[in-house]
Design a protein around this motif. Structure first.
Motif, PDB file in Angstrom:
ATOM      1  N   GLY A  52     -38.902 -91.035  54.499  1.00 33.70           N
ATOM      2  CA  GLY A  52     -37.908 -91.801  53.826  1.00 33.70           C
ATOM      3  C   GLY A  52     -37.959 -93.365  53.989  1.00 33.70           C
ATOM      4  N   SER A  53     -38.855 -93.953  54.154  1.00 31.86           N
ATOM      5  CA  SER A  53     -38.912 -95.258  54.150  1.00 31.86           C
ATOM      6  C   SER A  53     -39.458 -95.863  52.850  1.00 31.86           C
ATOM      7  N   VAL A  54     -40.098 -95.101  52.052  1.00 31.47           N
ATOM      8  CA  VAL A  54     -40.518 -95.387  50.706  1.00 31.47           C
ATOM      9  C   VAL A  54     -39.910 -94.571  49.807  1.00 31.47           C
ATOM     10  N   PRO A  55     -39.557 -94.838  48.649  1.00 31.55           N
ATOM     11  CA  PRO A  55     -38.534 -94.026  47.716  1.00 31.55           C
ATOM     12  C   PRO A  55     -39.667 -93.006  47.052  1.00 31.55           C
ATOM     13  N   PHE A  56     -39.361 -91.555  46.767  1.00 32.34           N
ATOM     14  CA  PHE A  56     -40.073 -90.674  46.439  1.00 32.34           C
ATOM     15  C   PHE A  56     -40.560 -90.991  45.167  1.00 32.34           C
ATOM     16  N   ASP A  57     -41.633 -90.667  44.872  1.00 33.97           N
ATOM     17  CA  ASP A  57     -42.354 -91.027  43.599  1.00 33.97           C
ATOM     18  C   ASP A  57     -43.317 -89.660  43.058  1.00 33.97           C
ATOM     19  N   LEU A  58     -42.695 -88.766  42.451  1.00 34.29           N
ATOM     20  CA  LEU A  58     -43.456 -87.739  42.051  1.00 34.29           C
ATOM     21  C   LEU A  58     -44.641 -87.920  41.428  1.00 34.29           C
ATOM     22  N   ALA A  59     -45.047 -88.941  40.610  1.00 41.83           N
ATOM     23  CA  ALA A  59     -46.491 -89.321  40.231  1.00 41.83           C
ATOM     24  C   ALA A  59     -47.298 -89.595  41.178  1.00 41.83           C
ATOM     25  N   GLN A  60     -47.083 -90.586  42.030  1.00 42.63           N
ATOM     26  CA  GLN A  60     -47.818 -90.786  43.198  1.00 42.63           C
ATOM     27  C   GLN A  60     -48.400 -89.803  43.975  1.00 42.63           C
ATOM     28  N   VAL A  61     -47.369 -88.738  44.147  1.00 40.28           N
ATOM     29  CA  VAL A  61     -47.749 -87.572  44.971  1.00 40.28           C
ATOM     30  C   VAL A  61     -48.728 -86.766  44.322  1.00 40.28           C
ATOM     31  N   GLN A  62     -48.484 -86.760  42.987  1.00 37.84           N
ATOM     32  CA  GLN A  62     -49.220 -85.731  42.313  1.00 37.84           C
ATOM     33  C   GLN A  62     -50.645 -86.405  41.864  1.00 37.84           C
ATOM     34  N   ALA A  63     -50.830 -87.922  41.629  1.00 38.17           N
ATOM     35  CA  ALA A  63     -51.964 -88.360  41.915  1.00 38.17           C
ATOM     36  C   ALA A  63     -52.828 -88.031  43.222  1.00 38.17           C
ATOM     37  N   ALA A  64     -52.067 -88.126  44.371  1.00 36.66           N
ATOM     38  CA  ALA A  64     -52.881 -88.122  45.611  1.00 36.66           C
ATOM     39  C   ALA A  64     -53.253 -86.802  45.840  1.00 36.66           C
ATOM     40  N   LEU A  65     -52.631 -85.552  45.258  1.00 38.32           N
ATOM     41  CA  LEU A  65     -52.751 -84.165  45.565  1.00 38.32           C
ATOM     42  C   LEU A  65     -54.019 -84.031  44.321  1.00 38.32           C
ATOM     43  N   ASP A  66     -53.977 -84.617  43.416  1.00 36.15           N
ATOM     44  CA  ASP A  66     -55.288 -84.298  42.264  1.00 36.15           C
ATOM     45  C   ASP A  66     -56.454 -85.050  43.083  1.00 36.15           C
ATOM     46  N   LEU A  67     -56.388 -86.117  43.809  1.00 37.81           N
ATOM     47  CA  LEU A  67     -57.333 -86.931  44.471  1.00 37.81           C
ATOM     48  C   LEU A  67     -57.958 -85.786  45.290  1.00 37.81           C
TER      49      LEU A  67
END
Length: 147
Positions: A52-67
């Motif tokens: 909870g110290s960084v705002p949720f960013d769906l695109a960043q989460v998806q990019a990490a999962l894709d990686l």
């Protein structure tokens, strides 16, 4: 007959050139370290999102999962026999239990793909993502030297 002999000789020369130009152990180590560093770089902000110290960013989460999905297929190939010495934190257990090691990357890829499909909002992210990164800890605990 001469053509076959010439073709066989050419194939032999090409094979020898390819074999001697294959990446040395140090190159494989550097390549896997670079990919694993990308994992860490992609995961760091995600950890902040989970806390909870960084705002949720769906695109960043998806990019990490894709990686994770992509590199989980490549990384096991970057631990060939003989690449356990030199500038590496890889433990010998990788090569004595290679099937388990490879299976852990396969599980990471499968779990990351499932999470990629499931995560559409912050609530699902917080429910799904910890299971994906648990895969990383299992490998680090068994196959990486502690610093």
């Amino acid at each position: 007959m001469v053509r076959r002999l010439t073709a066989a000789l050419a194939a032999g020369i090409i094979t020898a050139i390819v074999a001697t130009s294959a990446p040395a152990g140090a190159d494989v180590i550097k390549e896997r370290q670079a990919l694993l560093k990308q994992f860490g770089d992609a995961t760091k902000p995600i950890g902040g999102m989970l806390r909870g110290s960084v705002p949720f960013d769906l695109a960043q989460v998806q990019a990490a999962l894709d990686l994770y999905v992509t590199d989980a297929k490549v990384l096991p190939t970057l631990f060939p026999a003989g690449s356990g010495t030199g500038d590496t934190e890889a433990l010998p257990a990788i090569w004595t239990n290679k099937a388990d090691f490879d299976a852990r990357f396969a599980k990471l890829g499968t779990d990351a793909a499932a999470a990629r499909a499931a995560i559409t909002d912050e609530a699902r992210f917080k429910a799904s993502f910890p299971g994906v990164v648990r895969n990383c800890g299992g490998c680090h605990d068994n196959y990486r030297q502690k610093n």
